[in-house]
Design an enzyme around this catalytic site. Structure first.
Site, PDB file in Angstrom:
ATOM      1  N   ARG A   1      -0.837   9.316   2.390  1.00  0.00           N
ATOM      2  CA  ARG A   1      -2.272   9.586   2.302  1.00  0.00           C
ATOM      3  C   ARG A   1      -2.614  11.064   2.356  1.00  0.00           C
ATOM      4  O   ARG A   1      -3.512  11.529   1.642  1.00  0.00           O
ATOM      5  CB  ARG A   1      -3.005   8.870   3.442  1.00  0.00           C
ATOM      6  CG  ARG A   1      -3.224   7.406   3.182  1.00  0.00           C
ATOM      7  CD  ARG A   1      -3.982   6.767   4.328  1.00  0.00           C
ATOM      8  NE  ARG A   1      -4.287   5.379   4.005  1.00  0.00           N
ATOM      9  CZ  ARG A   1      -4.862   4.539   4.857  1.00  0.00           C
ATOM     10  NH1 ARG A   1      -5.174   4.946   6.073  1.00  0.00           N
ATOM     11  NH2 ARG A   1      -5.123   3.301   4.496  1.00  0.00           N
TER      12      ARG A   1
ATOM     13  N   HIS B   1      -8.911   9.709   4.437  1.00  0.00           N
ATOM     14  CA  HIS B   1      -8.639   8.693   3.427  1.00  0.00           C
ATOM     15  C   HIS B   1      -8.929   9.303   2.057  1.00  0.00           C
ATOM     16  O   HIS B   1      -9.951   9.947   1.866  1.00  0.00           O
ATOM     17  CB  HIS B   1      -9.498   7.452   3.646  1.00  0.00           C
ATOM     18  CG  HIS B   1      -8.990   6.263   2.904  1.00  0.00           C
ATOM     19  ND1 HIS B   1      -9.145   6.121   1.543  1.00  0.00           N
ATOM     20  CD2 HIS B   1      -8.306   5.162   3.315  1.00  0.00           C
ATOM     21  CE1 HIS B   1      -8.588   4.994   1.154  1.00  0.00           C
ATOM     22  NE2 HIS B   1      -8.065   4.384   2.213  1.00  0.00           N
TER      23      HIS B   1
ATOM     24  N   GLU C   1       0.849  -1.189   0.000  1.00  0.00           N
ATOM     25  CA  GLU C   1       0.000   0.000   0.000  1.00  0.00           C
ATOM     26  C   GLU C   1       0.883   1.236   0.000  1.00  0.00           C
ATOM     27  O   GLU C   1       2.117   1.150   0.089  1.00  0.00           O
ATOM     28  CB  GLU C   1      -0.965  -0.024   1.192  1.00  0.00           C
ATOM     29  CG  GLU C   1      -1.951  -1.185   1.113  1.00  0.00           C
ATOM     30  CD  GLU C   1      -2.962  -1.210   2.237  1.00  0.00           C
ATOM     31  OE1 GLU C   1      -3.060  -0.231   2.992  1.00  0.00           O
ATOM     32  OE2 GLU C   1      -3.668  -2.226   2.371  1.00  0.00           O
TER      33      GLU C   1
ATOM     34  N   HIS D   1     -10.910   9.814   8.326  1.00  0.00           N
ATOM     35  CA  HIS D   1     -10.704   8.365   8.443  1.00  0.00           C
ATOM     36  C   HIS D   1     -10.095   7.942   9.769  1.00  0.00           C
ATOM     37  O   HIS D   1     -10.544   6.964  10.366  1.00  0.00           O
ATOM     38  CB  HIS D   1      -9.812   7.919   7.291  1.00  0.00           C
ATOM     39  CG  HIS D   1      -9.578   6.449   7.201  1.00  0.00           C
ATOM     40  ND1 HIS D   1     -10.617   5.532   7.105  1.00  0.00           N
ATOM     41  CD2 HIS D   1      -8.434   5.715   7.176  1.00  0.00           C
ATOM     42  CE1 HIS D   1     -10.127   4.318   7.028  1.00  0.00           C
ATOM     43  NE2 HIS D   1      -8.808   4.382   7.089  1.00  0.00           N
TER      44      HIS D   1
ATOM     45  N   ARG E   1      -0.550   8.650   9.629  1.00  0.00           N
ATOM     46  CA  ARG E   1      -0.449   7.191   9.815  1.00  0.00           C
ATOM     47  C   ARG E   1      -0.085   6.488   8.513  1.00  0.00           C
ATOM     48  O   ARG E   1      -0.675   6.743   7.464  1.00  0.00           O
ATOM     49  CB  ARG E   1      -1.774   6.632  10.325  1.00  0.00           C
ATOM     50  CG  ARG E   1      -1.774   5.121  10.476  1.00  0.00           C
ATOM     51  CD  ARG E   1      -3.068   4.623  11.090  1.00  0.00           C
ATOM     52  NE  ARG E   1      -4.218   4.788  10.219  1.00  0.00           N
ATOM     53  CZ  ARG E   1      -4.597   3.923   9.287  1.00  0.00           C
ATOM     54  NH1 ARG E   1      -3.882   2.828   9.070  1.00  0.00           N
ATOM     55  NH2 ARG E   1      -5.680   4.145   8.564  1.00  0.00           N
TER      56      ARG E   1
END
Length: 504
Positions: free
Chosen positions: A268, A224, A110, A328, A363
């Site tokens: 992100r 997100h 990811e 998120h 994160r």
């Protein structure tokens, strides 16, 4: 020892199981039904299994890089060191992670991970598989479960947590405990758009704030990047981009490379801001193009996403789908040490409610389930240990100070006339304490929230209590964002920031 765990996601249930296995008497209090929290919604996986040329050290480096250098190195070291054991434990408890035909764990990649090191279950149903296995394990263990129990407050006497006050079926009652473990999750419903379930109203952090527990990093809220922009919020996993899907504007151009050399696999916060800006420029959502991935692969690797997109009228194997960011994950929370201990004696915090220091300003994908498992186990192991003295305190970084100047924007006419409601709070936070923030917008938000707080009545119902928790936490979050004058990670100051389009 009599232990109360508040919350039933991966962190709370892991803590409960470890505490029971250590011989403690354990009660799990959960706001809804057991296993209802954010864990079951997680499409992404659990990072921490390393293949050739990968290592725990590289995972730690990626975590710190994604956190913009603000991650606590000791906490990251614990995360990557204990990760493999916690994944093995989940397997032993019945989580069927995806495997190759020869039985090896399949590893996915990811954004911001340099290697494929993430295990998944059911393709895009990892959280649901984990929740199901842990709930079954708790049911088998001698753990008392109380569902429909709303956390009203943590009871403190003499500076020590002595239990909790709960509301069940409208009636309040006090429960005593030798230790309380908060595992109540995050606060996605601070915002108008969120991936979080309805119960994510910041109850644990608000309860901690009311008793003076140290909190930190509330300004770091992760959005997100890719939520399906049609119908109720539905997350389209980052792993889809890891498989090769791209983000395109209205002309079909891959616009994220304008912002970051890693394009769609940038951290992100970078991708989410790029999407928000592009959507605002073109007046419509951007699109996620997964058409280069074969139809069978999409259906096999992402069965839940495949089903939901089809139900909403999209054939994502042959056409791009519209996506938008949404709130998120909260990187900040109740400050803890490496064993989940907070600044209030006998009060622990694990999972998203906690600020362990792992995530820093942003994160890294698939570290949240890992953090819940690792620190849930560590908190349970520390139940019998002497409480450290002097007590834990928040870091002294002045940019983390949640105080603000009294009377900021006290003459703001808009702040005076706005009437409080949950929807008004969520819109205020989305517009001014969201993806793009400005000095003026933050001052307006703080002034508005201060007025709402001053006029707030005593809550009576559970819904009123949730609103009160959101209001208290919103003010602390906006104040923290106002205090941090520079941009870093998920906290991004833009002097020209304006409220985003409703479609974003």
């Amino acid at each position: 020892m009599n232990v109360i765990v508040v919350g039933s996601g991966i962190a709370g249930l892991t803590a409960a199981l470890h505490a029971r296995e250590a011989g403690h008497s354990v009660t799990v209090m959960t706001k809804g039904a057991i296993g209802d929290g954010c864990t079951g919604y997680a499409q992404g996986g659990v990072a921490g299994i390393y293949g050739a040329n990968d290592s725990a050290a590289q995972h730690a480096a990626d975590t710190i890089a994604a956190g913009a250098g603000l991650s606590a190195a000791a906490a990251v070291e614990v995360l990557v060191r204990d990760g493999a054991a916690r994944i093995a434990e989940l397997i032993a408890r019945g989580v069927a992670f995806d495997r190759s035909p020869d039985g090896e764990l399949l590893l996915g990649r990811e954004a911001a991970h340099r290697h494929a090191r993430i295990v998944h279950a059911g393709g895009d149903a990892t959280g649901a598989a984990i929740a199901q296995a842990l709930v079954a394990a708790v049911r088998r263990a001698e753990v008392t479960v109380v569902e429909g129990a709303f956390l009203a407050d943590v009871i403190v006497d003499g500076g020590i947590a002595r239990g909790i006050r709960i509301v069940v079926d409208g009636a309040a009652s006090d429960l005593s405990a030798d230790a309380v473990i908060l595992a109540t999750g995050g606060a996605g419903h601070l915002y108008a758009h969120t991936t979080n379930p309805l119960g994510a109203t910041g109850d644990g952090i608000a309860a901690a704030l009311r008793i003076g527990a140290a909190v930190a990093d509330l300004e770091f809220v992760q959005f997100h990047p890719t939520i399906l922009a049609e119908g109720p919020a539905f997350l389209v996993s980052e792993a889809v981009r890891g498989e090769g899907a791209t983000l395109i504007d209205a002309t079909g151009r891959r616009f994220v490379f304008d912002t970051h050399p890693d394009g769609e696999l940038a951290p992100r916060d970078v991708v989410a801001r790029a999407i928000a800006r592009q959507a605002a420029r073109q007046g419509s959502p951007v699109q996620l193009d997964a058409t280069m991935i074969s139809r069978p692969r999409l259906a096999d690797r992402f069965p839940t996403i495949d089903r939901i997109t089809r139900e909403r009228g999209f054939d994502w194997a042959s056409e791009p789908i519209p996506v938008t960011p949404a709130a998120h994950y909260l990187m900040g929370g109740v400050v803890t040490d490496l064993d989940g201990r907070t600044s209030v004696e006998r009060l622990f915090a694990v999972g998203e409610v906690a600020r362990t220091g792992v995530h820093g300003a942003n994160r890294l994908a698939s570290n949240s389930l890992l953090e819940g498992a690792v620190f849930g186990a560590r908190a349970a192991a520390a139940l019998d240990a002497p409480w450290p003295h002097p007590p834990l305190v928040a870091h002294s970084d002045p940019a983390n100070d949640t105080r603000h100047e009294d009377g900021a924007d006290s003459d703001d006419a808009d702040a005076r006339i706005t009437v409080f409601s949950r929807a008004a709070l969520q819109r205020l936070m989305w517009d001014h304490v969201g993806l793009l923030r400005s000095e003026d917008g933050l001052r307006h938000a703080v002034a508005t929230l201060d007025r709402w707080l001053a006029a707030a009545p005593e809550p009576t119902s559970v819904a009123d209590r949730e609103d009160a928790n959101l209001l208290l936490l919103a003010e602390a979050t906006a104040s923290a964002a106002l205090a941090r004058t520079g941009s870093i990670g998920a906290h991004f100051r833009d002097p020209l920031a304006a409220p985003l389009l409703e479609t974003v």
